[in-house]
Write a protein that holds these residues in place. Structure first.
Motif, mmCIF file in Angstrom:
data_model
loop_
_atom_site.group_PDB
_atom_site.id
_atom_site.type_symbol
_atom_site.label_atom_id
_atom_site.label_comp_id
_atom_site.label_asym_id
_atom_site.label_seq_id
_atom_site.Cartn_x
_atom_site.Cartn_y
_atom_site.Cartn_z
ATOM 1 N N UNK A 164 0.891 -1.239 -0.034
ATOM 2 C CA UNK A 164 0.001 0.184 -0.016
ATOM 3 C C UNK A 164 0.766 1.313 0.075
ATOM 4 N N UNK A 165 2.028 1.132 0.312
ATOM 5 C CA UNK A 165 3.014 2.412 0.461
ATOM 6 C C UNK A 165 4.348 1.820 0.000
ATOM 7 N N UNK A 166 4.563 1.533 -1.517
ATOM 8 C CA UNK A 166 5.675 1.021 -2.018
ATOM 9 C C UNK A 166 6.933 2.163 -2.314
ATOM 10 N N UNK A 167 6.524 3.374 -2.145
ATOM 11 C CA UNK A 167 7.512 4.410 -2.352
ATOM 12 C C UNK A 167 8.101 4.632 -0.988
ATOM 13 N N UNK A 168 9.371 4.347 -1.035
ATOM 14 C CA UNK A 168 10.218 4.558 0.512
ATOM 15 C C UNK A 168 11.163 5.696 0.257
ATOM 16 N N UNK A 169 11.053 6.666 1.121
ATOM 17 C CA UNK A 169 12.136 7.831 1.507
ATOM 18 C C UNK A 169 13.208 7.027 2.261
ATOM 19 N N UNK A 170 14.659 7.047 1.697
ATOM 20 C CA UNK A 170 15.577 6.630 2.519
ATOM 21 C C UNK A 170 16.641 7.455 2.812
ATOM 22 N N UNK A 171 17.269 7.153 3.970
ATOM 23 C CA UNK A 171 18.385 8.001 4.159
ATOM 24 C C UNK A 171 19.707 7.497 3.137
ATOM 25 N N UNK A 172 20.045 8.810 2.338
ATOM 26 C CA UNK A 172 21.141 8.305 1.309
ATOM 27 C C UNK A 172 22.324 7.773 1.841
ATOM 28 N N UNK A 173 22.713 7.806 3.194
ATOM 29 C CA UNK A 173 23.951 7.330 3.771
ATOM 30 C C UNK A 173 23.716 6.103 4.327
ATOM 31 N N UNK A 174 22.680 5.661 4.794
ATOM 32 C CA UNK A 174 22.448 4.460 5.516
ATOM 33 C C UNK A 174 21.424 3.586 5.067
ATOM 34 N N UNK A 175 20.504 4.068 4.090
ATOM 35 C CA UNK A 175 19.492 3.186 3.663
ATOM 36 C C UNK A 175 18.518 3.065 4.407
ATOM 37 N N UNK A 176 18.434 3.559 5.681
ATOM 38 C CA UNK A 176 17.264 3.647 6.536
ATOM 39 C C UNK A 176 16.078 4.079 5.876
ATOM 40 N N UNK A 177 14.764 3.395 6.111
ATOM 41 C CA UNK A 177 13.425 3.926 5.816
ATOM 42 C C UNK A 177 13.133 5.225 6.684
ATOM 43 N N UNK A 178 13.010 6.186 6.051
ATOM 44 C CA UNK A 178 12.524 7.518 7.125
ATOM 45 C C UNK A 178 10.939 7.692 6.697
ATOM 46 N N UNK A 179 10.364 7.241 5.804
ATOM 47 C CA UNK A 179 9.071 7.375 5.428
ATOM 48 C C UNK A 179 8.682 6.261 4.439
ATOM 49 N N UNK A 180 7.378 6.069 4.250
ATOM 50 C CA UNK A 180 6.786 5.418 3.216
ATOM 51 C C UNK A 180 5.522 6.146 2.777
ATOM 52 N N UNK A 181 5.202 5.783 1.271
ATOM 53 C CA UNK A 181 4.157 6.825 0.870
ATOM 54 C C UNK A 181 3.425 5.932 -0.455
ATOM 55 N N UNK A 182 2.305 6.143 -0.728
ATOM 56 C CA UNK A 182 1.572 5.234 -1.645
ATOM 57 C C UNK A 182 2.026 5.810 -3.000
ATOM 58 N N UNK A 183 2.442 7.087 -3.139
ATOM 59 C CA UNK A 183 2.684 7.509 -4.588
ATOM 60 C C UNK A 183 4.260 8.271 -4.413
ATOM 61 N N UNK A 184 4.524 8.685 -5.760
ATOM 62 C CA UNK A 184 6.045 9.077 -5.766
ATOM 63 C C UNK A 184 5.753 10.631 -5.428
ATOM 64 N N UNK A 185 4.736 11.239 -5.761
ATOM 65 C CA UNK A 185 4.687 12.603 -5.465
ATOM 66 C C UNK A 185 4.492 12.974 -3.800
#
Length: 84
Positions: A34-55
């Motif tokens: 339901x939320x395939x778009x993940x905002x990741x920390x670009x240094x660690x790869x940790x998930x900071x947030x999940x969203x259902x759309x790219x926007x």
């Protein structure tokens, strides 16, 4: 020289600056369908947030003060997570 000292960024502040990575995890086992778009920390790869759309993921990244880059490269995400 005193001006330079006054403008230095403390380590605690530096952690809040930087980039994010928006990753489309729709084909990854265990991801949230339901939320395939993940905002990741670009240094660690940790998930900071999940969203259902790219926007929406972009909006989350911006609201966190992160610049962002889009990727579908699972190997890159794994490398970040394994090397940090």
């Amino acid at each position: 020289m005193k001006d330079i000292e006054k403008n230095k960024i403390r380590d605690e502040e530096l952690d809040n600056v930087g980039g994010g990575l928006i990753f489309n995890a729709k084909n990854i086992i265990g991801s949230d369908p339901n939320n395939p778009f993940e905002v990741l920390d670009d240094r660690t790869g940790d998930v900071l947030a999940r969203a259902n759309t790219y926007d929406l993921a972009v909006q989350y990244a911006v609201n966190m003060g992160k610049s962002y880059e889009y990727t579908e490269d699972w190997n890159r995400v794994q490398w970040l997570r394994n090397n940090h």
